[in-house]
Design an enzyme around this catalytic site. Structure first.
Site, PDB file in Angstrom:
ATOM      1  N   CYS A 134       0.828  -1.209   0.000  1.00  0.00           N
ATOM      2  CA  CYS A 134       0.000   0.000   0.000  1.00  0.00           C
ATOM      3  C   CYS A 134       0.865   1.263   0.000  1.00  0.00           C
ATOM      4  O   CYS A 134       1.565   1.543   0.974  1.00  0.00           O
ATOM      5  CB  CYS A 134      -0.904  -0.037   1.228  1.00  0.00           C
ATOM      6  N   CYS A 168       0.000   3.852   2.718  1.00  0.00           N
ATOM      7  CA  CYS A 168       0.450   3.357   4.026  1.00  0.00           C
ATOM      8  C   CYS A 168       1.913   3.737   4.255  1.00  0.00           C
ATOM      9  O   CYS A 168       2.301   4.159   5.346  1.00  0.00           O
ATOM     10  CB  CYS A 168       0.302   1.836   4.109  1.00  0.00           C
TER      11      CYS A 168
END
Length: 168
Positions: free
Chosen positions: A93, A96
């Protein structure tokens, strides 16, 4: 963000180069680390001689908050005596990875007042399912074992700080 990368080529020591000095001070951000004293040699390899070149930033690097798994979720988060910030993330991600430094900074800033943990949703999908995580990164605040607030997405530090201040 752009970065300038310099290449430092250090020749291997040989009989003719051992006494040669190297103008190392020209390279900012690097330092020479003296060799570590070797403990007890248990192998037949020869110990390495000389110094190592290391990045100066490793002395100031922030340690990442510990990971929480299915096995320790109850004891670390639910039974915590302090408020807990939990980041739900995954290694693939991009957002993230963008929010990791913010979470690490908050962990350091609120040390002693707040516990900070990270849950890898790929490794602990049951926790993510239990709390209805459908998008990552998701940051949740727990107090007295109960979920109090959730923030979805890579948000600015000020948003997370405002969220946290309500529970401290």
């Amino acid at each position: 963000m752009a970065a300038l990368v310099q290449t430092l080529v250090v020749p291997r020591p040989s009989a003719s180069l051992r006494s040669t000095s190297f103008p190392f001070s020209n390279f900012c951000g690097l330092k020479i680390q003296p060799p570590r004293p070797s403990a007890k040699l248990t192998s037949t390899r020869k110990p390495r001689l000389g110094c190592r070149i290391v990045c100066e930033a490793q002395d100031t690097a922030v340690k990442a908050p510990p990971a929480v798994t299915d096995t320790n979720w109850q004891s670390l988060v639910i039974e915590s005596d302090l408020p807990v910030l939990v980041e739900f993330w995954a290694p693939w991600c991009g957002p993230c990875r963008m929010i990791h430094p913010v979470i690490d900074k908050l962990a350091q800033q609120y040390a002693g007042k707040l516990k900070v943990y990270k849950v890898n949703t790929d490794e602990s999908p049951s926790i993510a399912t239990q709390y209805g995580i459908r998008s990552i990164p998701t940051v949740m605040v727990f107090k007295n074992g109960e979920k109090k607030e959730a923030v979805i997405g890579a948000v600015p530090e000020s948003t997370l700080t405002t969220c946290l201040e309500k529970f401290l």
